[in-house]
Enzyme design. Structure first.
Site, short mmCIF file in Angstrom:
data_model
loop_
_atom_site.label_atom_id
_atom_site.label_comp_id
_atom_site.label_asym_id
_atom_site.label_seq_id
_atom_site.Cartn_x
_atom_site.Cartn_y
_atom_site.Cartn_z
N GLU A 13 0.89 -1.08 -0.10
CA GLU A 13 -0.18 -0.07 -0.44
C GLU A 13 0.91 1.36 -0.44
O GLU A 13 0.55 2.06 0.24
CB GLU A 13 -0.87 0.01 1.42
CG GLU A 13 -1.94 -1.27 1.16
CD GLU A 13 -3.09 -1.19 2.65
OE1 GLU A 13 -3.79 -0.47 2.65
OE2 GLU A 13 -2.48 -2.22 3.51
N SER A 134 -6.92 -2.55 1.66
CA SER A 134 -6.64 -2.11 0.33
C SER A 134 -7.40 -2.78 -1.37
O SER A 134 -6.96 -2.75 -2.30
CB SER A 134 -5.44 -1.05 -0.80
OG SER A 134 -4.50 -0.04 0.31
N TYR A 198 -9.54 4.08 -5.35
CA TYR A 198 -8.17 5.64 -5.23
C TYR A 198 -8.78 5.72 -6.93
O TYR A 198 -7.54 6.59 -7.29
CB TYR A 198 -7.22 4.12 -5.67
CG TYR A 198 -6.39 3.51 -4.41
CD1 TYR A 198 -7.13 5.31 -2.94
CD2 TYR A 198 -6.93 3.08 -3.74
CE1 TYR A 198 -7.34 4.59 -1.79
CE2 TYR A 198 -6.95 2.14 -3.04
CZ TYR A 198 -6.88 2.37 -1.47
OH TYR A 198 -6.70 2.51 -0.34
N ARG A 237 -11.93 3.05 11.07
CA ARG A 237 -13.02 3.05 10.35
C ARG A 237 -12.96 1.31 10.41
O ARG A 237 -12.28 0.80 9.83
CB ARG A 237 -12.72 3.84 8.59
CG ARG A 237 -13.95 3.81 7.84
CD ARG A 237 -13.53 4.06 6.29
NE ARG A 237 -12.90 2.78 5.66
CZ ARG A 237 -11.61 2.20 5.58
NH1 ARG A 237 -11.11 3.68 5.16
NH2 ARG A 237 -11.34 0.80 4.71
N ASP A 239 -15.81 -1.63 8.28
CA ASP A 239 -16.57 -2.01 7.15
C ASP A 239 -17.08 -3.33 7.24
O ASP A 239 -16.75 -4.20 7.93
CB ASP A 239 -14.80 -2.40 5.95
CG ASP A 239 -13.90 -1.25 5.20
OD1 ASP A 239 -14.62 0.07 5.47
OD2 ASP A 239 -13.50 -1.31 5.25
N GLU A 251 -13.83 -6.31 8.72
CA GLU A 251 -12.25 -5.34 9.50
C GLU A 251 -12.29 -4.43 9.31
O GLU A 251 -13.38 -3.02 9.69
CB GLU A 251 -11.60 -5.38 8.10
CG GLU A 251 -11.51 -4.60 6.78
CD GLU A 251 -10.71 -4.80 6.50
OE1 GLU A 251 -9.76 -4.04 6.59
OE2 GLU A 251 -10.78 -5.99 4.85
N ASN A 253 -9.61 -0.45 10.45
CA ASN A 253 -8.62 -0.41 9.87
C ASN A 253 -7.74 0.78 10.78
O ASN A 253 -8.96 1.27 10.98
CB ASN A 253 -9.51 0.89 8.62
CG ASN A 253 -9.40 -0.07 7.23
OD1 ASN A 253 -8.50 -0.67 7.01
ND2 ASN A 253 -10.46 -0.02 7.28
N GLY A 257 -7.23 5.40 5.19
CA GLY A 257 -6.50 6.67 3.98
C GLY A 257 -7.06 8.26 4.14
O GLY A 257 -8.50 7.80 4.81
#
Length: 292
Positions: A13, A134, A198, A237, A239, A251, A253, A257
């Site tokens: 990443e 990612s 992205y 964050r 998900d 998961e 984070n 990002g």
């Protein structure tokens, strides 16, 4: 106060991290902070932290050697303050298998998981690295042969094998224990892969997510519980996949990002936080003495 924004790194990443770090650095400089860039590479993996002058390490790293507790351990040994979660929370959260065991233990719904291809009861399943982000290295497998091939392709990595739950993708941001809101992700390609994440214009984002209010509240509560149970710091964050009125946790984070297409800045607007608010709050939070 001098702030070093650590970005780049050696994980898969790296490029995303450089974009995250650049956006954070621009925000800090714009607000008048004495901040500068440190590009972490294989050559300076340790010396970048020992040989630079800084009062606060702003971590904008993703993946291994950045988000998995090893950098945090080094900074602890150096007596340096840094943003985000501490050593143990970072290490545990980076491992999707461990994280899901904890989530399930505190009553959060997760997809059915398997320990090996031989244990799989129903297809399709998802095979992916337990310690990557990612959307790197994800395989959706419709039969045993495909699952076996996926495991072989990822043979050098710890794996997560779980049922493929097809539904709406949701994510929720938490900052300093406050759940900020739920966002719904709709990739135009049908798959929220690296390109969809992205590439500007490849995905539609709805925030707040227009879903049943009880589900919305449940996702907010689950994200806050994950943040608290894992003792996460700063911004996290979580998900989820929404199917048949149920939100399945995927998961968390610990260093999400912060690029121009990232989710946290969008979610933060639901609490009227600007991008600059987020970076300022992180600086203010972690310049205080904290227990990692």
């Amino acid at each position: 106060m001098k702030i070093a924004v650590f970005m780049g790194g050696t994980s898969s990443e790296r490029e995303v991290s450089l974009r995250t770090g650049a956006a954070i650095l621009n925000s800090l400089v714009r607000q008048g902070y004495d901040a500068y860039k440190v590009d972490l590479t294989a050559e300076n993996l340790v010396t970048a932290f020992t040989d630079n002058d800084y009062d606060l390490a702003y971590i904008a790293l993703h993946g291994e050697f950045g988000e998995d507790g090893r950098v945090q351990a080094l900074l602890d040994m150096l007596g340096k303050k840094y943003t985000g979660s501490g050593v143990t929370p970072s290490a545990v959260s980076m491992d999707k298998v461990l994280t899901k065991l904890i989530a399930e233990d505190i009553g959060i719904l997760i997809p059915k998981t398997y320990t090996s291809v031989e244990d799989i009861e129903n297809f399709p399943v998802v095979v992916k690295p337990a310690k990557e982000g990612s959307s790197v290295g994800i395989y959706i497998c419709n039969n045993k042969e495909e699952a076996t091939a996926a495991v072989e392709a990822l043979k050098d990595k710890k794996l997560l094998i779980e049922e493929f739950v097809k539904g709406e993708e949701l994510t929720c941001g938490v900052m300093n224990g406050e759940a900020m809101g739920v966002l719904k992700i709709t990739p135009k390609s049908g798959v929220y892969d690296y390109t969809s994440k992205y590439t500007t214009g490849m995905t539609d984002y709805q925030f707040p997510a227009q879903i049943d209010s009880k589900v919305y509240d449940a996702v907010m509560e689950a994200s806050k519980k994950i943040h608290e149970e894992l003792n996460l710091g700063g911004i996290s964050r979580s998900d989820f996949i929404l199917k048949d009125g149920k939100a399945y946790f995927l998961e968390v984070n610990t260093c999400p990002g912060m690029t121009e297409t990232s989710l946290i800045p969008k979610i933060a607007t639901l609490k009227n936080y600007t991008f600059d608010d987020l970076t300022r709050i992180m600086v203010e939070t972690f310049t205080k003495i904290k227990d990692n």
